[in-house]
Design a protein around this motif. Sequence first.
Motif, PDB file in Angstrom:
ATOM      1  N   GLU A 140       0.717  -1.152  -0.172  1.00 49.72           N
ATOM      2  CA  GLU A 140       0.107  -0.008   0.052  1.00 49.72           C
ATOM      3  C   GLU A 140       0.774   0.946   0.037  1.00 49.72           C
ATOM      4  N   GLU A 141       1.905   1.420   0.774  1.00 49.14           N
ATOM      5  CA  GLU A 141       2.765   2.300   0.850  1.00 49.14           C
ATOM      6  C   GLU A 141       3.573   2.606  -0.395  1.00 49.14           C
ATOM      7  N   GLN A 142       3.880   1.315  -1.173  1.00 44.21           N
ATOM      8  CA  GLN A 142       4.525   1.431  -2.381  1.00 44.21           C
ATOM      9  C   GLN A 142       3.531   2.335  -3.508  1.00 44.21           C
ATOM     10  N   GLY A 143       2.288   1.732  -3.451  1.00 42.09           N
ATOM     11  CA  GLY A 143       1.192   2.306  -4.454  1.00 42.09           C
ATOM     12  C   GLY A 143       1.006   4.086  -4.096  1.00 42.09           C
ATOM     13  N   LYS A 144       1.159   4.394  -2.888  1.00 41.01           N
ATOM     14  CA  LYS A 144       0.971   5.800  -2.464  1.00 41.01           C
ATOM     15  C   LYS A 144       2.368   6.462  -3.013  1.00 41.01           C
ATOM     16  N   GLN A 145       3.399   5.969  -2.853  1.00 40.15           N
ATOM     17  CA  GLN A 145       4.724   6.363  -3.269  1.00 40.15           C
ATOM     18  C   GLN A 145       4.658   6.444  -4.760  1.00 40.15           C
ATOM     19  N   GLU A 146       4.361   5.388  -5.565  1.00 38.67           N
ATOM     20  CA  GLU A 146       4.463   5.710  -6.833  1.00 38.67           C
ATOM     21  C   GLU A 146       3.341   6.826  -7.450  1.00 38.67           C
ATOM     22  N   ALA A 147       2.199   6.761  -6.734  1.00 36.53           N
ATOM     23  CA  ALA A 147       1.231   7.920  -6.982  1.00 36.53           C
ATOM     24  C   ALA A 147       1.926   9.336  -6.790  1.00 36.53           C
ATOM     25  N   ARG A 148       2.561   9.530  -5.935  1.00 35.83           N
ATOM     26  CA  ARG A 148       3.321  10.758  -5.575  1.00 35.83           C
ATOM     27  C   ARG A 148       4.651  10.927  -6.875  1.00 35.83           C
ATOM     28  N   ILE A 149       5.135  10.095  -6.925  1.00 32.03           N
ATOM     29  CA  ILE A 149       6.093  10.055  -8.035  1.00 32.03           C
ATOM     30  C   ILE A 149       5.438  10.693  -9.357  1.00 32.03           C
ATOM     31  N   HIS A 150       4.258   9.999  -9.802  1.00 32.51           N
ATOM     32  CA  HIS A 150       3.648  10.615 -11.035  1.00 32.51           C
ATOM     33  C   HIS A 150       3.203  11.852 -10.693  1.00 32.51           C
ATOM     34  N   GLN A 151       2.540  12.166  -9.409  1.00 35.50           N
ATOM     35  CA  GLN A 151       2.080  13.573  -9.540  1.00 35.50           C
ATOM     36  C   GLN A 151       3.322  14.476  -9.514  1.00 35.50           C
ATOM     37  N   LEU A 152       4.180  14.269  -8.976  1.00 35.36           N
ATOM     38  CA  LEU A 152       5.628  15.064  -8.896  1.00 35.36           C
ATOM     39  C   LEU A 152       5.952  15.235 -10.643  1.00 35.36           C
ATOM     40  N   GLN A 153       6.052  14.178 -11.063  1.00 36.52           N
ATOM     41  CA  GLN A 153       6.690  14.314 -12.712  1.00 36.52           C
ATOM     42  C   GLN A 153       5.625  15.113 -13.347  1.00 36.52           C
ATOM     43  N   GLN A 154       4.407  14.946 -13.283  1.00 36.23           N
ATOM     44  CA  GLN A 154       3.297  15.792 -13.902  1.00 36.23           C
ATOM     45  C   GLN A 154       3.552  17.302 -13.709  1.00 36.23           C
ATOM     46  N   LEU A 155       3.470  17.607 -12.352  1.00 37.75           N
ATOM     47  CA  LEU A 155       3.496  18.861 -11.782  1.00 37.75           C
ATOM     48  C   LEU A 155       4.996  19.461 -12.346  1.00 37.75           C
ATOM     49  N   LEU A 156       6.077  18.853 -12.128  1.00 37.22           N
ATOM     50  CA  LEU A 156       7.464  19.473 -12.749  1.00 37.22           C
ATOM     51  C   LEU A 156       7.521  19.675 -14.212  1.00 37.22           C
ATOM     52  N   GLN A 157       6.783  18.849 -15.123  1.00 34.59           N
ATOM     53  CA  GLN A 157       6.655  18.632 -16.547  1.00 34.59           C
ATOM     54  C   GLN A 157       5.922  20.031 -16.833  1.00 34.59           C
ATOM     55  N   ARG A 158       4.982  20.460 -16.144  1.00 36.46           N
ATOM     56  CA  ARG A 158       4.050  21.820 -16.373  1.00 36.46           C
ATOM     57  C   ARG A 158       4.425  22.981 -15.778  1.00 36.46           C
ATOM     58  N   ALA A 159       5.526  22.832 -14.887  1.00 37.81           N
ATOM     59  CA  ALA A 159       5.776  24.057 -14.246  1.00 37.81           C
ATOM     60  C   ALA A 159       6.212  25.089 -14.898  1.00 37.81           C
ATOM     61  N   GLN A 160       5.991  26.290 -14.470  1.00 38.82           N
ATOM     62  CA  GLN A 160       6.566  27.587 -15.043  1.00 38.82           C
ATOM     63  C   GLN A 160       7.223  28.202 -13.711  1.00 38.82           C
ATOM     64  N   VAL A 161       8.688  28.147 -13.988  1.00 37.42           N
ATOM     65  CA  VAL A 161       9.481  28.666 -12.811  1.00 37.42           C
ATOM     66  C   VAL A 161       9.893  30.107 -12.979  1.00 37.42           C
TER      67      VAL A 161
END
Length: 168
Positions: free
Chosen positions: A58-79
């Motif tokens: 279950e922790e692995q699933g949450k961690q992978e979801a966070r990884i996906h969320q961060l990848q999406q966020l950083l990909q569309r980030a305007q710094v």
Amino acid sequence: MTATSDNVAWLTQDAYNRLQEELEHLMGPARAEIAKRIDAARSEGDLSENGGYHAAKEEQGKQEARIHQLQQLLQRAQVGEAQAENGVVAAGMIVEIKFAGDDEIERFLLGSRELASLDESVQLDVYSPQSPLGAAISGQKAGSTVSYEAPNGREVTVEIVSAKPYTP
């Protein structure tokens, strides 16, 4: 995926760097650690009654979801740097509004929840610039009154009291 103005996440350089570090940690040491815990629990035998195995999965699933969320966020980030203090509402600003018929001032960050989480001592509501309220007030000046359609279909009118750059 290229960022368009509709899905851009505005982040300061500090926020971007912090999120990039979190992603690297999750994809490296944290992934290795959870894999070890799963292997150790698996070696204990019967998986159907192995609480440690199920908790680790279950922790692995949450961690992978966070990884996906961060990848999406950083990909569309305007710094960029904080917005100019000119009273015009934009992503990355603390906005104060009053709803029509209510004297109470609502204060929130217009932007990314990730930006607000930089300073954990400050509790801020966060509204996306793409939300109905965010879209209605973006580009408007302090003192303006605007109306927008809420998700329930009702017309909502707000007065923009102030808009100041968020500085963590």
